[in-house]
Design a protein around this motif. Structure first.
Motif, mmCIF file in Angstrom:
data_model
loop_
_atom_site.group_PDB
_atom_site.id
_atom_site.type_symbol
_atom_site.label_atom_id
_atom_site.label_comp_id
_atom_site.label_asym_id
_atom_site.label_seq_id
_atom_site.Cartn_x
_atom_site.Cartn_y
_atom_site.Cartn_z
ATOM 1 N N GLU A 1 0.448 6.962 -8.968
ATOM 2 C CA GLU A 1 0.506 6.212 -10.229
ATOM 3 C C GLU A 1 1.327 4.940 -10.108
ATOM 4 O O GLU A 1 0.977 3.908 -10.692
ATOM 5 C CB GLU A 1 1.096 7.113 -11.329
ATOM 6 N N LYS A 2 2.402 5.001 -9.342
ATOM 7 C CA LYS A 2 3.273 3.829 -9.197
ATOM 8 C C LYS A 2 2.511 2.679 -8.528
ATOM 9 O O LYS A 2 2.592 1.521 -8.963
ATOM 10 C CB LYS A 2 4.506 4.188 -8.378
ATOM 11 N N LEU A 3 1.773 2.999 -7.468
ATOM 12 C CA LEU A 3 0.989 1.985 -6.760
ATOM 13 C C LEU A 3 -0.037 1.354 -7.691
ATOM 14 O O LEU A 3 -0.135 0.135 -7.808
ATOM 15 C CB LEU A 3 0.281 2.619 -5.556
ATOM 16 N N GLY B 1 0.838 -1.191 0.000
ATOM 17 C CA GLY B 1 0.000 0.000 0.000
ATOM 18 C C GLY B 1 0.875 1.243 0.000
ATOM 19 O O GLY B 1 2.102 1.149 0.035
ATOM 20 N N ARG B 2 0.255 2.372 -0.089
ATOM 21 C CA ARG B 2 0.972 3.647 0.022
ATOM 22 C C ARG B 2 0.186 4.518 1.004
ATOM 23 O O ARG B 2 -0.958 4.232 1.343
ATOM 24 C CB ARG B 2 1.034 4.363 -1.333
ATOM 25 N N LEU B 3 0.803 5.577 1.453
ATOM 26 C CA LEU B 3 0.096 6.498 2.342
ATOM 27 C C LEU B 3 -0.968 7.273 1.578
ATOM 28 O O LEU B 3 -1.902 7.809 2.155
ATOM 29 C CB LEU B 3 1.080 7.467 3.006
ATOM 30 N N GLN B 4 -0.794 7.347 0.263
ATOM 31 C CA GLN B 4 -1.814 7.986 -0.573
ATOM 32 C C GLN B 4 -1.785 7.330 -1.961
ATOM 33 O O GLN B 4 -0.837 6.630 -2.308
ATOM 34 C CB GLN B 4 -1.538 9.489 -0.704
ATOM 35 N N SER C 1 -11.468 5.615 -6.308
ATOM 36 C CA SER C 1 -10.208 5.666 -7.065
ATOM 37 C C SER C 1 -9.700 4.265 -7.415
ATOM 38 O O SER C 1 -9.302 3.990 -8.550
ATOM 39 C CB SER C 1 -9.143 6.419 -6.256
ATOM 40 N N PHE C 2 -9.711 3.372 -6.422
ATOM 41 C CA PHE C 2 -9.241 2.005 -6.670
ATOM 42 C C PHE C 2 -10.164 1.278 -7.656
ATOM 43 O O PHE C 2 -9.713 0.510 -8.493
ATOM 44 C CB PHE C 2 -9.160 1.224 -5.352
#
Length: 451
Positions: free
Chosen positions: A199-201, A193-196, A235-236
């Protein structure tokens, strides 16, 4: 308690409506304004609230409601039906193949609880007879792989990993091949995961999806983040076309806006909800049952299911027979407390009971009652087996009481209190037959079972 504020406000609104013999358009509009404010305060998406109120108002102003003999109750039914529709109408089960390895991909922001949820989902699937393999694909967060291995070990589920230097999509693909060769039914992939959202995620997750073609892509979101959870879900879903949502920490979200908004915004169902910290604290999301809880009508079906799953029926019958024959001893008390603990905190059980009003418990410290029971358990554990099976031995011996109190770290007064409660219980068993005893309820007559 989930939806606590919303539930109390809705119940207050309905109480006013039920107090009137007939309803007119002005009454309905006034009630809808109150419901609208309650939903907005619960952090439900504004557009969702607007659509909900429009649809509900239209139905409540119809002849079926206004000309009913019980219009107030009809309004409650309309609101209940609309809440069920808002949250998904029907239950959404996992869509897993029966004759091949099922692949579940867990995604979400960092901190949402994906790794813990992987463990919870594993526990639920194991109960259904599935052989589960956990896959560690978070190669970025320090100790992420170790964390998943610790979770896996605690529930006896193996973890597939290839270290931090391999591409996550390749790890996922390799784990599926490993599962096929070793007769696993389900692979649960714990992704990074990311904190926000970035694009990379998203690019990494899209690449993994294309490579392994998962049967389920479940988004794990923190219910306590409210509208942010809805934005994250949207978003996901736009990037990955998720198959469902898992809401974590719903037990700590008193507002409930995310649960009421996500389905309407993403058109994807909530499939599970996390209801506590234990790895067994995972529930299938039932829109109709949740609507009933919100409206204060309880959830007796879930309560019965929970009892059936957690309580040993044979042991419960044996305890019941002993109670009625007045053969109940301290060892039986320990066994009964063990059964009750499996059902979870008292507050969660109470909210499933039809007609329960959370406001009634505002000045009641349930944690204090549970601590008192814990103290009684400690006292009984300080007894010998012979003393547990023969309570009069303790009652008649000051030296035994002194030794037991010292071993339990309590006072002799505490030991005497337990003995007194136990004598009261035995007397009540003698007074009532089984049916009357159950109807009266333990909490009405025994201080041992209440604060």
């Amino acid at each position: 308690m989930p939806f606590e504020g919303l539930s109390s406000k809705l119940q207050e609104t309905f109480k006013k409506l039920k107090g009137k013999g007939k309803l007119n358009e002005k009454d309905i509009k006034s009630a809808m304004r109150e419901i609208k404010l309650a939903l907005l305060e619960a952090d439900v998406n504004y557009k969702v609230v607007k659509d909900f109120i429009n649809s509900t108002s239209e139905k409540c102003l119809g002849k079926e409601v206004l000309e009913s003999l019980t219009p107030g109750h009809q309004v409650v039914k309309v609101v209940n039906d609309e809440l069920v529709s808002l949250m998904g109408s029907t239950d959404s089960n996992l869509d897993l193949p029966q004759n091949s390895v099922a692949v579940i991909m867990l995604i979400g922001l960092q901190g949402a609880g994906k790794t813990t949820m992987a463990g919870k989902l594993s526990v639920a699937l194991k109960k259904k007879g599935k052989r589960v393999l956990l896959t560690a694909c978070d190669v970025y967060r320090p100790a992420a792989i170790k964390q998943l291995q610790v979770v896996g070990k605690s529930i006896d589920v193996p973890v597939f990993s290839m270290g931090n230097e391999v591409n996550p999509a390749d790890i996922a693909s390799a784990s599926i091949e490993h599962a096929k060769k070793n007769n696993f039914n389900v692979v649960i992939i714990d992704t990074a995961g990311r904190l926000q959202i970035d694009e990379k995620l998203m690019g990494e997750l899209v690449n993994m999806k294309e490579k392994i073609s998962p049967h389920e892509i479940l988004l794990v979101v923190d219910a306590m983040s409210g509208q942010e959870a809805v934005n994250v879900a949207q978003s996901f879903n736009d990037a990955l076309d998720i198959t469902g949502v898992i809401l974590t920490k719903l037990d700590g979200d008193t507002r409930g806006g995310a649960a009421l908004s996500i389905k309407a915004v993403t058109n994807k169902p909530i499939k599970f909800i996390g209801t506590g910290e234990k790895l067994s604290d995972l529930e299938v999301f039932h829109p109709d049952r949740m609507a009933s809880r919100i409206l204060g009508m309880g959830d007796i079906v879930s309560l019965v299911e929970k009892v059936q799953q957690e309580v040993d029926e044979k042991q419960a019958k044996q305890l019941g027979t002993k109670m009625l024959k007045q053969e109940f001893d301290f060892q039986d008390f320990l066994d009964s407390m063990s059964q009750i603990k499996k059902l979870g905190p008292m507050s969660k059980l109470l909210e499933m009971i039809p007609g329960f009003n959370s406001n009634a418990l505002k000045n009641v410290d349930l944690s204090s009652s549970e601590k008192e029971l814990k103290k009684y358990e400690t006292i009984i554990y300080s007894m010998t087996l012979k003393e547990r099976q023969n309570p009069p031995l303790v009652s008649a011996s000051p030296s035994r009481k002194k030794r037991i109190a010292k071993g339990a770290g309590v006072t002799i007064i505490d030991v005497n209190k337990l003995l007194k409660q136990f004598v009261m219980m035995k007397k009540m068993m003698k007074q009532f037959n089984g049916q009357k005893f159950i109807k009266k309820g333990l909490t009405n007559r025994f201080p041992l079972f209440k604060n």
